[in-house]
Write an enzyme that holds these catalytic residues in place. Sequence first.
Site, PDB file in Angstrom:
ATOM      1  N   HIS A 319       1.276  -0.906  -6.611  1.00 20.84           N
ATOM      2  CA  HIS A 319       1.208  -1.097  -5.130  1.00 20.84           C
ATOM      3  C   HIS A 319       2.439  -0.509  -4.633  1.00 20.84           C
ATOM      4  O   HIS A 319       3.677  -0.395  -5.540  1.00 20.84           O
ATOM      5  CB  HIS A 319       1.504  -2.674  -4.821  1.00 20.84           C
ATOM      6  CG  HIS A 319       1.206  -2.909  -3.420  1.00 20.84           C
ATOM      7  ND1 HIS A 319       2.209  -2.642  -2.461  1.00 20.84           N
ATOM      8  CD2 HIS A 319       0.338  -3.655  -2.854  1.00 20.84           C
ATOM      9  CE1 HIS A 319       1.999  -3.099  -1.509  1.00 20.84           C
ATOM     10  NE2 HIS A 319       0.865  -3.635  -1.514  1.00 20.84           N
ATOM     11  N   ARG A 339       3.778  -2.508   6.458  1.00 20.03           N
ATOM     12  CA  ARG A 339       3.544  -1.163   6.977  1.00 20.03           C
ATOM     13  C   ARG A 339       2.457  -1.122   7.953  1.00 20.03           C
ATOM     14  O   ARG A 339       2.463  -0.165   8.999  1.00 20.03           O
ATOM     15  CB  ARG A 339       2.968  -0.318   5.640  1.00 20.03           C
ATOM     16  CG  ARG A 339       4.161   0.347   5.151  1.00 20.03           C
ATOM     17  CD  ARG A 339       3.791   1.079   3.850  1.00 20.03           C
ATOM     18  NE  ARG A 339       3.216   0.226   2.809  1.00 20.03           N
ATOM     19  CZ  ARG A 339       2.082   0.509   2.166  1.00 20.03           C
ATOM     20  NH1 ARG A 339       1.445   1.627   2.229  1.00 20.03           N
ATOM     21  NH2 ARG A 339       1.699  -0.171   1.200  1.00 20.03           N
TER      22      ARG A 339
END
Lengths: 541, 226
Positions: A319, A339
């Site tokens: 990740h 994000r």
Amino acid sequence: MGYPIEMQESIRKLEATRAFRLQQEIPRLTPEEKTRLLEQCHPDFRPDGMRPVRVGPNKGQRMQNELVDLLEAYSRIDPDRVDLSRIDYDVDVLVVGGGGGGATAALIAHENGARVLLTTKLRLGDANTMMAEGGIAAATQPNDSPYLHFLDTIGGGRFQNKRELVWALVHDAPLIVEWLKDLGAMFDTHPNGDLVVSFAGGHCRRRVHSCKDLSGMEFMRVIRDELWNRRVEVLEFSPAVELLLDERGRCAGAILMNLETREHIIVRAKAVILATGGIGRLHPNKFPTTNHYGATADGLVIAYRAGARLLHMDAIQYHPTGAAWPEQMLGQLITEALRGNGAQLVNVHGERFINELETRDVTSSAIIREVRDRKNGVRTPTGMEGVWLDTPLIDIRGGEGKLDRMFAGIVHRFREYGIDVHKEPILVFPTQHYQNGGIEIDPEGRTDIPGLFAAGEVAGGVQGRNRLGGNSLVDIFVFGRRAGQAAALFAREGPSPGKLTLEHVRRYHRELAAEGIEKGRVSPLLLPDYTRPEVKERRYS
Amino acid sequence: MGESLIPIYIMGKRYEVPEGLTIMKALEWAGYQLIRGCGCRGGFCGACATVYRVPGNFRIQVGLACQTPVTPHMTLMQLPYFPVNKAIYDLDKVGSPLETLLQLYPEAARCLGCNTCTSVCPQKLQPMYYVAAALRGDFARAAELSFDCIMCGLCAARCPAQLVPYNIAIFVRRYYSKHMRPKPQHLKDRVAEIRAGLHDQALAGIAAASEEELKKLYLKREFEKL
Ligand SMILES: Cc1cc2nc3c(=O)[nH]c(=O)nc-3n(C[C@H](O)[C@H](O)[C@H](O)COP(=O)(O)OP(=O)(O)OC[C@H]3O[C@@H](n4cnc5c(N)ncnc54)[C@H](O)[C@@H]3O)c2cc1C
Ligand code: SF4
Ligand code: SF4
Ligand code: FES
């Protein structure tokens, strides 16, 4: 505590570029650029990270060293000493694993009339599912469709996903959201009651449904509560250590171990569903991990020993945003939803270097390149390096209060360490997160071995070589449900299991010996050992 | 992390461990391989409730082992997770909210309002207030107030009136979400389309496409604006 002075200097630079960055558009990479970046920087491409496995159905294929170590190991039990006539539980369906996949499978098998036993290594719900923050992907919006979800998923998986599995995934996804809502899961909604959806990297629509930043916990709590309501039998602290077959090669149960007394428990079952989750606690390539304590690849190991094929086990997901500071949080997940809601990745000089909504493999590679090759990382006092995730942008873009509303967990956890994510960014570096591959299944969760089903992270083929955000939670419920149904049916209509045997373990041992692999290492691992060498040495064993 | 070692007492034995470690990491540093009391290692699962005392303070303190740093001379013990009352119910067959709650958890009415639960909650929730909201029939408020509960059990462990606030809370949240919040229309519509097979053809088509075609379609996708 907060950030030390050196790191604060870099934060000033990040603040200075913020206004510019808000306007800045970074184009997505072309397929060629992506391939080059992955080959240069993704840990999967490190020449020394993997080696071919010497035994079993995938003999000759490269996999993570840490996994190969476990596949090339002997059983924890001596097949000659087990008395298979002493059966402790006799059930229709045995579910192995108490995360979202296993709990769903157990619930549905039970609903379909099967006598179910669920066994799990730790407590029911101590699982990766509990930790999922971002949410669950499903095409529930009018501007979206299962077709687009299919396209995104298969492109994200580098076109290597098994298509019939992706089909099942995207087709059932909205049904799963409805199912969860009917179970009483508290989804985020707009004032008019519509579901809130966010972006995750690689999706072309907003389609990730959340319950604040505790989505997995909410789903797990609700399903677990329902399992209790239906009084489904559950054994905790009793991991499966080997599968049982019958003389015709059908799966017919498992041997469990009581973690505390070390006794073994023999379960005969007409069908077995493996839902043991991922691999993170093996720490592939020595990366930190986001995974829970029990993620040690046990299901892969015992299924492989019984003859099931594995798929894509050379594709591990890192990740992009694991915490790199403070040290106490190292490797913990900083959700992609940040994000998806506008937080940007920024290097030591205050510059962006990648479109934040690229897929995870690409984004992780870009961060590794920024830090290792381009030397643009931010260094911490403990020698860790990372890049900034500019979280204050979320409130700037979405209005004050958005961070608190949607990311209370993150706000809370960093506050404990003196960091105010409304005003300061978070330092991040890739962390091992997900096992993209696993035991090969068909759309009903069936494996190569009759009577053996698999669902969730332990199964492979759904996500191809890279998983998109939100696609795992939907995967565990879709295939947990399908496997639960198919296993109950198999138990009802299939032939009864014959005589239990561990012949497959003996055969595997002979294969190991023929390769010159010495006894000494046993698997499955069950629990990682984080004690120090100094302590281990004094155990004198 | 500081290099200096500090003394702590784990279930009665003295160990010297590095300052700054969490209780969980200190246990492992000392040589314990955890079986109970460890799950997510990140503050999500509630497996690691720990009871401890520090010198100069007569109070028993509690916290999550994976989140609480060790301090000098801390004396600690992990809490076994103990059996608590969990009502069995059928979420489809429930009556009016408050009545059902009191049927399932009659002891809820005995809450003393002592706020012990609030003072122990590692999530900084206020169980007393969510219990009170539930008892007023304000399920929306109770659901909101209890949402971050990780079901660690600490509030129930200390409640003098033997309530299990977290089990009350999960019933309330499920009831509220299922029966008091409407199902969104766009979800109903999509589910109906899927059940009617309206998406089958498109999916069959794309599943049968050549890899080259798929790649082209993939590149041509239009992105919804952030
Ligand atoms: C921090 C984090 C955040 C995430 N966020 C998201 C997200 O927002 N959206 C998304 O889609 N996905 C997310 N994921 C991925 C997703 O949560 C997991 O992939 C998914 O929950 C796996 O579910 P599972 O049921 O397959 O496995 P798990 O939930 O991991 O459950 C596995 C279970 O098997 C048990 N077990 C293991 N070995 C044995 C054994 N030998 N015998 C018996 N039991 C055993 C374990 O103890 C555990 O109970 C996240 C993952 C992590 C770690
Ligand atoms: S409300 Fe109770 S069970 Fe929930 S987190 Fe707080 S102390 Fe733990
Ligand atoms: S500790 Fe128990 S009695 Fe006291 S306020 Fe909380 S729930 Fe009520
Ligand atoms: S281990 Fe899960 S909350 Fe501490």
